[in-house]
Design a protein around this motif. Structure first.
Motif, mmCIF file in Angstrom:
data_model
loop_
_atom_site.group_PDB
_atom_site.id
_atom_site.type_symbol
_atom_site.label_atom_id
_atom_site.label_comp_id
_atom_site.label_asym_id
_atom_site.label_seq_id
_atom_site.Cartn_x
_atom_site.Cartn_y
_atom_site.Cartn_z
ATOM 1 N N MET A 1 0.706 -0.511 0.046
ATOM 2 C CA MET A 1 0.046 0.037 0.000
ATOM 3 C C MET A 1 0.868 1.204 0.354
ATOM 4 S SD MET A 1 -3.242 -0.425 2.630
ATOM 5 C CE MET A 1 -4.604 0.158 1.881
ATOM 6 N N LEU A 4 2.906 3.107 3.145
ATOM 7 C CA LEU A 4 2.765 2.023 3.915
ATOM 8 C C LEU A 4 4.281 1.389 4.188
ATOM 9 C CD1 LEU A 4 1.639 -0.311 6.111
ATOM 10 C CD2 LEU A 4 1.668 -1.766 4.704
ATOM 11 N N PRO A 22 0.489 5.831 7.626
ATOM 12 C CA PRO A 22 -1.246 6.968 7.259
ATOM 13 C C PRO A 22 -2.165 6.271 7.626
ATOM 14 C CG PRO A 22 -0.119 7.125 5.041
ATOM 15 C CD PRO A 22 0.640 6.375 5.932
ATOM 16 N N ASN A 23 -1.519 4.644 7.195
ATOM 17 C CA ASN A 23 -3.575 3.975 7.642
ATOM 18 C C ASN A 23 -2.948 2.772 9.141
ATOM 19 O OD1 ASN A 23 -1.003 2.476 6.182
ATOM 20 N ND2 ASN A 23 -2.083 0.895 5.375
ATOM 21 N N VAL A 24 -2.306 3.245 9.469
ATOM 22 C CA VAL A 24 -2.521 2.723 10.654
ATOM 23 C C VAL A 24 -2.266 3.344 11.872
ATOM 24 C CG1 VAL A 24 -0.693 1.214 12.240
ATOM 25 C CG2 VAL A 24 -0.226 0.640 9.416
#
Length: 81
Positions: A1, A4, A22-24
């Motif tokens: 991603m 990531l 940013p997605n964690v």
């Protein structure tokens, strides 16, 4: 991603996959003890998932799940995780 970052860390004889991006999530609100247990000193989330290289001679072939670093479990296929 996109964005990531993945870090592989030796842990109890396996390679643990750790991630940040940013997605964690960045941590648990008002729970410093949980944050200390869940994130390393560089801010990577400790997934507890172990991985192995699909082809150790060619890392570009990717990674495969190799169970957990903290506990073993049996999958529905009957294989140990």
């Amino acid at each position: 991603m996109p964005g990531l970052e993945l870090k592989l860390v030796p842990h109890q004889g396996k390679l643990e996959a750790r991630v940040r991006g940013p997605n964690v999530m960045h941590g648990y609100w008002n729970l410093p003890e949980a944050n200390a247990a869940s994130f390393d000193d560089e801010g990577f989330f400790r997934t507890g998932d172990a991985v192995v290289f699909a082809d150790p001679a060619d890392p570009a072939q990717g990674l495969m799940f190799d169970g957990r670093t903290t506990e073993d479990f049996k999958l529905l296929t009957g294989h140990m995780g």
